[in-house]
Write a protein that holds these residues in place. Sequence first.
Motif, PDB file in Angstrom:
ATOM      1  N   THR A  10       0.843  -1.199   0.000  1.00  0.00           N
ATOM      2  CA  THR A  10       0.000   0.000   0.000  1.00  0.00           C
ATOM      3  C   THR A  10       0.875   1.244   0.000  1.00  0.00           C
ATOM      4  O   THR A  10       1.786   1.352   0.832  1.00  0.00           O
ATOM      5  CB  THR A  10      -0.910   0.016   1.240  1.00  0.00           C
ATOM      6  OG1 THR A  10      -1.732  -1.160   1.229  1.00  0.00           O
ATOM      7  CG2 THR A  10      -1.798   1.252   1.252  1.00  0.00           C
ATOM      8  N   PRO A  11       0.632   2.179  -0.923  1.00  0.00           N
ATOM      9  CA  PRO A  11       1.429   3.411  -0.916  1.00  0.00           C
ATOM     10  C   PRO A  11       1.315   4.137   0.419  1.00  0.00           C
ATOM     11  O   PRO A  11       0.237   4.208   1.023  1.00  0.00           O
ATOM     12  CB  PRO A  11       0.808   4.236  -2.059  1.00  0.00           C
ATOM     13  CG  PRO A  11       0.137   3.226  -2.942  1.00  0.00           C
ATOM     14  CD  PRO A  11      -0.339   2.141  -2.031  1.00  0.00           C
ATOM     15  N   LEU A  12       2.430   4.671   0.875  1.00  0.00           N
ATOM     16  CA  LEU A  12       2.465   5.380   2.155  1.00  0.00           C
ATOM     17  C   LEU A  12       2.119   6.838   1.908  1.00  0.00           C
ATOM     18  O   LEU A  12       2.968   7.646   1.514  1.00  0.00           O
ATOM     19  CB  LEU A  12       3.849   5.228   2.791  1.00  0.00           C
ATOM     20  CG  LEU A  12       4.105   3.819   3.334  1.00  0.00           C
ATOM     21  CD1 LEU A  12       5.591   3.518   3.412  1.00  0.00           C
ATOM     22  CD2 LEU A  12       3.447   3.641   4.698  1.00  0.00           C
ATOM     23  N   THR A  13       0.870   7.170   2.118  1.00  0.00           N
ATOM     24  CA  THR A  13       0.349   8.507   1.859  1.00  0.00           C
ATOM     25  C   THR A  13      -0.074   9.167   3.166  1.00  0.00           C
ATOM     26  O   THR A  13      -0.255   8.507   4.200  1.00  0.00           O
ATOM     27  CB  THR A  13      -0.837   8.439   0.898  1.00  0.00           C
ATOM     28  OG1 THR A  13      -1.803   7.499   1.413  1.00  0.00           O
ATOM     29  CG2 THR A  13      -0.396   7.978  -0.486  1.00  0.00           C
ATOM     30  N   ARG A  14      -0.259  10.468   3.099  1.00  0.00           N
ATOM     31  CA  ARG A  14      -0.514  11.228   4.320  1.00  0.00           C
ATOM     32  C   ARG A  14      -1.822  10.825   4.992  1.00  0.00           C
ATOM     33  O   ARG A  14      -1.948  10.946   6.219  1.00  0.00           O
ATOM     34  CB  ARG A  14      -0.513  12.724   3.985  1.00  0.00           C
ATOM     35  CG  ARG A  14      -0.621  13.608   5.209  1.00  0.00           C
ATOM     36  CD  ARG A  14      -0.230  15.027   4.916  1.00  0.00           C
ATOM     37  NE  ARG A  14      -0.598  15.903   6.020  1.00  0.00           N
ATOM     38  CZ  ARG A  14      -0.214  17.161   6.123  1.00  0.00           C
ATOM     39  NH1 ARG A  14       0.546  17.694   5.193  1.00  0.00           N
ATOM     40  NH2 ARG A  14      -0.591  17.899   7.149  1.00  0.00           N
ATOM     41  N   ASP A  15      -2.789  10.354   4.231  1.00  0.00           N
ATOM     42  CA  ASP A  15      -4.069  10.000   4.853  1.00  0.00           C
ATOM     43  C   ASP A  15      -3.972   8.750   5.722  1.00  0.00           C
ATOM     44  O   ASP A  15      -4.921   8.421   6.442  1.00  0.00           O
ATOM     45  CB  ASP A  15      -5.174   9.852   3.809  1.00  0.00           C
ATOM     46  CG  ASP A  15      -4.888   8.780   2.768  1.00  0.00           C
ATOM     47  OD1 ASP A  15      -3.746   8.250   2.737  1.00  0.00           O
ATOM     48  OD2 ASP A  15      -5.782   8.481   1.960  1.00  0.00           O
ATOM     49  N   LEU A  23       4.829  15.665   4.875  1.00  0.00           N
ATOM     50  CA  LEU A  23       5.379  14.392   4.425  1.00  0.00           C
ATOM     51  C   LEU A  23       6.288  14.685   3.238  1.00  0.00           C
ATOM     52  O   LEU A  23       5.832  15.155   2.201  1.00  0.00           O
ATOM     53  CB  LEU A  23       4.244  13.437   4.033  1.00  0.00           C
ATOM     54  CG  LEU A  23       4.522  11.934   4.078  1.00  0.00           C
ATOM     55  CD1 LEU A  23       4.964  11.507   5.465  1.00  0.00           C
ATOM     56  CD2 LEU A  23       3.284  11.158   3.653  1.00  0.00           C
ATOM     57  N   ARG A  25       8.894  13.608   0.264  1.00  0.00           N
ATOM     58  CA  ARG A  25       9.358  12.528  -0.600  1.00  0.00           C
ATOM     59  C   ARG A  25      10.872  12.434  -0.517  1.00  0.00           C
ATOM     60  O   ARG A  25      11.576  13.436  -0.597  1.00  0.00           O
ATOM     61  CB  ARG A  25       8.975  12.779  -2.052  1.00  0.00           C
ATOM     62  CG  ARG A  25       7.541  12.572  -2.381  1.00  0.00           C
ATOM     63  CD  ARG A  25       7.264  11.150  -2.884  1.00  0.00           C
ATOM     64  NE  ARG A  25       5.855  10.861  -2.610  1.00  0.00           N
ATOM     65  CZ  ARG A  25       5.398   9.702  -2.216  1.00  0.00           C
ATOM     66  NH1 ARG A  25       6.216   8.689  -2.031  1.00  0.00           N
ATOM     67  NH2 ARG A  25       4.124   9.538  -1.981  1.00  0.00           N
ATOM     68  N   VAL A  30       9.119   8.095   2.114  1.00  0.00           N
ATOM     69  CA  VAL A  30       8.614   9.369   2.624  1.00  0.00           C
ATOM     70  C   VAL A  30       9.128   9.573   4.041  1.00  0.00           C
ATOM     71  O   VAL A  30       9.321   8.620   4.800  1.00  0.00           O
ATOM     72  CB  VAL A  30       7.069   9.426   2.606  1.00  0.00           C
ATOM     73  CG1 VAL A  30       6.540   9.430   1.180  1.00  0.00           C
ATOM     74  CG2 VAL A  30       6.453   8.289   3.403  1.00  0.00           C
ATOM     75  N   GLU A 164      -6.992   0.506   4.506  1.00  0.00           N
ATOM     76  CA  GLU A 164      -7.489   1.832   4.168  1.00  0.00           C
ATOM     77  C   GLU A 164      -7.273   2.720   5.388  1.00  0.00           C
ATOM     78  O   GLU A 164      -6.990   2.220   6.491  1.00  0.00           O
ATOM     79  CB  GLU A 164      -8.974   1.784   3.806  1.00  0.00           C
ATOM     80  CG  GLU A 164      -9.865   1.277   4.915  1.00  0.00           C
ATOM     81  CD  GLU A 164     -11.313   1.123   4.482  1.00  0.00           C
ATOM     82  OE1 GLU A 164     -12.191   1.078   5.376  1.00  0.00           O
ATOM     83  OE2 GLU A 164     -11.565   1.035   3.280  1.00  0.00           O
ATOM     84  N   SER A 415      -5.058  14.317   8.567  1.00  0.00           N
ATOM     85  CA  SER A 415      -3.646  14.418   8.266  1.00  0.00           C
ATOM     86  C   SER A 415      -2.878  15.219   9.284  1.00  0.00           C
ATOM     87  O   SER A 415      -1.694  14.996   9.491  1.00  0.00           O
ATOM     88  CB  SER A 415      -3.452  15.031   6.878  1.00  0.00           C
ATOM     89  OG  SER A 415      -3.981  16.342   6.832  1.00  0.00           O
TER      90      SER A 415
END
Length: 417
Positions: A10-15, A23, A25, A30, A164, A415
């Motif tokens: 799973t991509p490590l995103t701010r949400d 965050l 790159r 990240v 999620e 976030s």
Amino acid sequence: MHTTDDWITTPLTRDLLRGVLDLERTEHGVLPHRLPAGARAQNTDGQLAMAESQPSGVRLALRTRATVVELDTLPTKRVYTGAPPRPDGVYDLLVDGRPAGQGSVAGGRVLTIDMAAGTADLAEGPVGTVRFAGLPEGSKDIEIWLPHNETTELVALRTDAPVEPAPDPGRRIWLHHGSSISHGSDAESPTTTWPALAASLGGVELVNLGLGGSALLDPFTARAMRDTPADLISVKIGINVVNADLMRLRAFGPAVHGFLDTLRDGHPTAPLLVVAPILCPVHEDTPGPLMPDFSGAAEGRMRFVATGDPAETAAGKLTLNVIRNELARIVAQRATDDPNLHYLDGRELYGESDAVELPLPDDIHPDAATHRRIGERFAARTFTDGGAFADRAATGDDGGAFADRAATGDDGGTSAG
């Protein structure tokens, strides 16, 4: 037995993160930051740069049916010349709000700091993995709290079922700023720093801007707090200003006013608590600067020594007692026009009798047991009836981020929380 084909990356995103303000790159993944890019651009201090990149209070917050979670990270370990070695940072796992495991990542980069010479050297190292297995079946909310004292680049998140973002828990957001004591120095793990413990007891979502060595009334920190959604705000001021020997009384008072003015620009009615220093005998009546004492390093001990002259307080040098008196005066003055401004003497959290029972091991930082005591007392004094952070929702007076977001149409998301 899982095979490569079983894993979901799973991509490590701010949400997926809480307690983070930015965050970045990187080459590997990240990097969570606790100060936004604009604030970092105005900073030239290596100590603050290191502290804000250490993710105290930052956690992955996921909803998943996974029974196995792997997180690849690139940690930055710290080694202090002449001091005992530091243990690897700890990752805390919570499942549906309850402790469910711990882990660490070996290896990574190594930052060697020579405090006497004022130098630092960074050596590269490998990415590592923390693994949590045997999680309960079924849908659940999990949190992975990152090491509070170890810069941690997030590289990859793998699970054996989809993930999620965890749903917004609907709790009030508590934004706190302080020194290394608030950062969590010498706490056992990220969920046992005193702010994390207090937040858990108070039923709030923590954004921890405790910045080791760096609670210095920086205007860019005030602006970062001004722009961060929050329902409850606290600032713990004093120890770093003294041990850095940064300013005199003439500058300190206006700097405190300016910091509070900036907070009020973004949070005009939120409960705002000014916390004076806990007891620290070496600085009660002796100014800074503070210097390390490595004489006990061979026995695994390190201490700090206040090197200022108490007689210089007459000329405006700061001690903890001077700062407590000034903070109490400032809050009393401002509270006549700001009924949501409050004051707490830190000696109510850790005072003279506590120093006898639980002395500060290095004369500055609390140990794990003292973090727990401070967290429990803070929660008891602020989140209960009559406290500065008592829940006023029943009265219809939120006075904080929920009201601000309603007025702007911005739900704030998770976030920043």
